[in-house]
Design an enzyme around this catalytic site. Structure first.
Site, short mmCIF file in Angstrom:
data_model
loop_
_atom_site.label_atom_id
_atom_site.label_comp_id
_atom_site.label_asym_id
_atom_site.label_seq_id
_atom_site.Cartn_x
_atom_site.Cartn_y
_atom_site.Cartn_z
N GLY A 40 0.84 -1.20 0.00
CA GLY A 40 0.00 0.00 0.00
C GLY A 40 0.87 1.24 0.00
O GLY A 40 2.09 1.17 0.22
N LEU A 41 0.22 2.37 -0.24
CA LEU A 41 0.92 3.65 -0.31
C LEU A 41 1.62 3.97 1.01
O LEU A 41 1.24 3.44 2.07
CB LEU A 41 -0.08 4.77 -0.61
CG LEU A 41 -0.77 4.73 -1.98
CD1 LEU A 41 -1.92 5.73 -2.01
CD2 LEU A 41 0.23 5.00 -3.09
N SER A 42 2.58 4.86 0.96
CA SER A 42 3.19 5.36 2.18
C SER A 42 2.10 6.03 3.02
O SER A 42 1.29 6.78 2.49
CB SER A 42 4.28 6.38 1.83
OG SER A 42 4.88 6.88 3.01
N GLY A 43 2.05 5.69 4.29
CA GLY A 43 1.03 6.27 5.17
C GLY A 43 -0.30 5.53 5.15
O GLY A 43 -1.25 5.93 5.83
N LYS A 46 0.55 0.24 6.72
CA LYS A 46 1.18 -1.09 6.69
C LYS A 46 1.93 -1.38 8.00
O LYS A 46 1.76 -2.44 8.60
CB LYS A 46 2.18 -1.19 5.51
CG LYS A 46 1.54 -0.95 4.15
CD LYS A 46 2.58 -0.98 3.03
CE LYS A 46 3.65 0.09 3.14
NZ LYS A 46 3.15 1.48 3.06
N SER A 47 2.77 -0.44 8.41
CA SER A 47 3.58 -0.67 9.61
C SER A 47 2.71 -0.75 10.86
O SER A 47 2.88 -1.64 11.70
CB SER A 47 4.62 0.44 9.79
OG SER A 47 5.51 0.46 8.70
N SER A 114 6.09 -1.94 -1.75
CA SER A 114 6.14 -2.92 -2.84
C SER A 114 5.14 -2.56 -3.95
O SER A 114 4.16 -3.27 -4.17
CB SER A 114 5.92 -4.35 -2.33
OG SER A 114 4.87 -4.48 -1.40
N1 LIG Z 1 -7.09 1.39 10.25
C1 LIG Z 1 -5.82 1.86 10.30
N2 LIG Z 1 -4.80 1.01 10.04
C2 LIG Z 1 -3.52 1.46 10.07
N3 LIG Z 1 -3.16 2.74 10.34
C3 LIG Z 1 -4.14 3.62 10.62
C4 LIG Z 1 -5.51 3.21 10.60
N4 LIG Z 1 -6.26 4.29 10.88
C5 LIG Z 1 -5.41 5.32 11.09
N5 LIG Z 1 -4.12 4.92 10.92
C6 LIG Z 1 -2.94 5.82 11.05
O1 LIG Z 1 -2.33 5.96 9.76
C7 LIG Z 1 -0.92 6.11 9.87
C8 LIG Z 1 -0.25 5.02 9.05
O2 LIG Z 1 1.16 5.15 9.12
P1 LIG Z 1 2.15 3.94 8.86
O3 LIG Z 1 1.66 2.72 9.56
O4 LIG Z 1 3.52 4.41 9.18
O5 LIG Z 1 1.97 3.72 7.29
P2 LIG Z 1 2.92 2.93 6.26
O6 LIG Z 1 3.75 1.97 7.04
O7 LIG Z 1 1.96 2.27 5.32
O8 LIG Z 1 3.74 3.97 5.57
C9 LIG Z 1 -0.59 6.01 11.36
O9 LIG Z 1 -0.46 7.31 11.86
C10 LIG Z 1 -1.83 5.29 11.93
O10 LIG Z 1 -2.06 5.62 13.28
MG LIG Z 2 5.86 1.75 7.18
#
Ligand SMILES: Nc1ncnc2c1ncn2[C@@H]1O[C@H](COP(=O)(O)OP(=O)(O)O)[C@@H](O)[C@H]1O
Ligand SMILES: [Mg+2]
Length: 207
Positions: A40-43, A46-47, A114
């Site tokens: 999935g997109l950044s933000g 995923k993490s 990815s």
């Molecule tokens: N249902 C959800 N699942 C995952 N993250 C969420 C959800 N709702 C809100 N968020 C918020 O979205 C952000 C996602 O960031 P992050 O996990 O770092 O994204 P990625 O790893 O995809 O770049 C976090 O601030 C998280 O608290």
């Molecule tokens: Mg991440």
């Protein structure tokens, strides 16, 4: 056991199987192995999601481990940058490492953008049945609004070249095992959907 021939340089090497079976490991762990491949997109979450699922699975006694983007780039993939070839190699190595974790009987969660379908499909081929693709589906606008690392703002200012979703493509999965709406659902709801997927795939053994 299928091996990727095209990438192998060494000759005179032979695959050696052990005597401990996947069933032996499953009986000890209380579950079969799985690779939850988040994309999935950044933000998109995923993490956050991978860590929350890891906590939930750990609490129920599973052998579980997260491979996360930046962490892997600190070590195993520290010699890789963000060229097309390096991005592909980054994902190839993650796929191979995830496969080893799965062979060891573990549930592994990978949290990498990815963005390329071909790279994810290669990981699927390498890993086989244990591979479960999970799309952290979240609109770009929501990801950009969240911008947890401030990367979108920098990408919009032109400070980051080839940023996925802004100046580089994201190829959404066509048939993921699960798509979780991380833009509109709560974290807890998303975690439940994912543990539900594992249960429906009979990953957990009754002890
Ligand atoms: N249902 C959800 N699942 C995952 N993250 C969420 C959800 N709702 C809100 N968020 C918020 O979205 C952000 C996602 O960031 P992050 O996990 O770092 O994204 P990625 O790893 O995809 O770049 C976090 O601030 C998280 O608290
Ligand atoms: Mg991440």
């Amino acid at each position: 056991m299928t091996r990727m021939k095209e990438e192998r340089k060494a000759e005179n090497i032979t695959w050696h199987d052990g005597t401990i079976t996947i069933e032996d490991r499953a009986r000890r762990n209380g579950h079969y192995p799985a690779v939850l491949w988040f994309t999935g997109l950044s933000g998109s979450g995923k993490s956050t999601l991978a860590r929350a699922v890891e906590e939930a699975l750990f609490a129920r006694g599973c052998q579980v481990y997260v491979l996360d983007g930046d962490n892997v780039r600190h070590g195993l993939n520290s010699n890789l940058g963000f060229s097309d070839a390096d991005r592909a190699e980054n994902i190839r190595r993650i796929g191979e490492v995830a496969k080893l974790f799965a062979d060891a009987g573990m549930i592994v969660l990978t949290a990498f953008i990815s963005p390329c379908r071909a790279d994810r499909d290669r990981a699927r081929r390498v890993i086989g049945d244990a591979f479960l693709e999970i799309h952290a589906a979240c609109d770009l606008a929501v990801c950009e609004e969240r911008d947890p690392k401030g990367l979108y703002a920098r990408a919009r200012r032109g400070e980051i070249a080839e940023f996925t979703g802004i100046s580089a493509p994201y190829e959404a999965p066509e048939k993921p095992e699960l798509s979780v709406n991380t833009g509109h659902r709560s974290l807890d709801e998303c975690v439940e959907e994912i543990t539900g997927l594992l249960a429906s795939r009979n990953i957990f053994l009754d002890r």
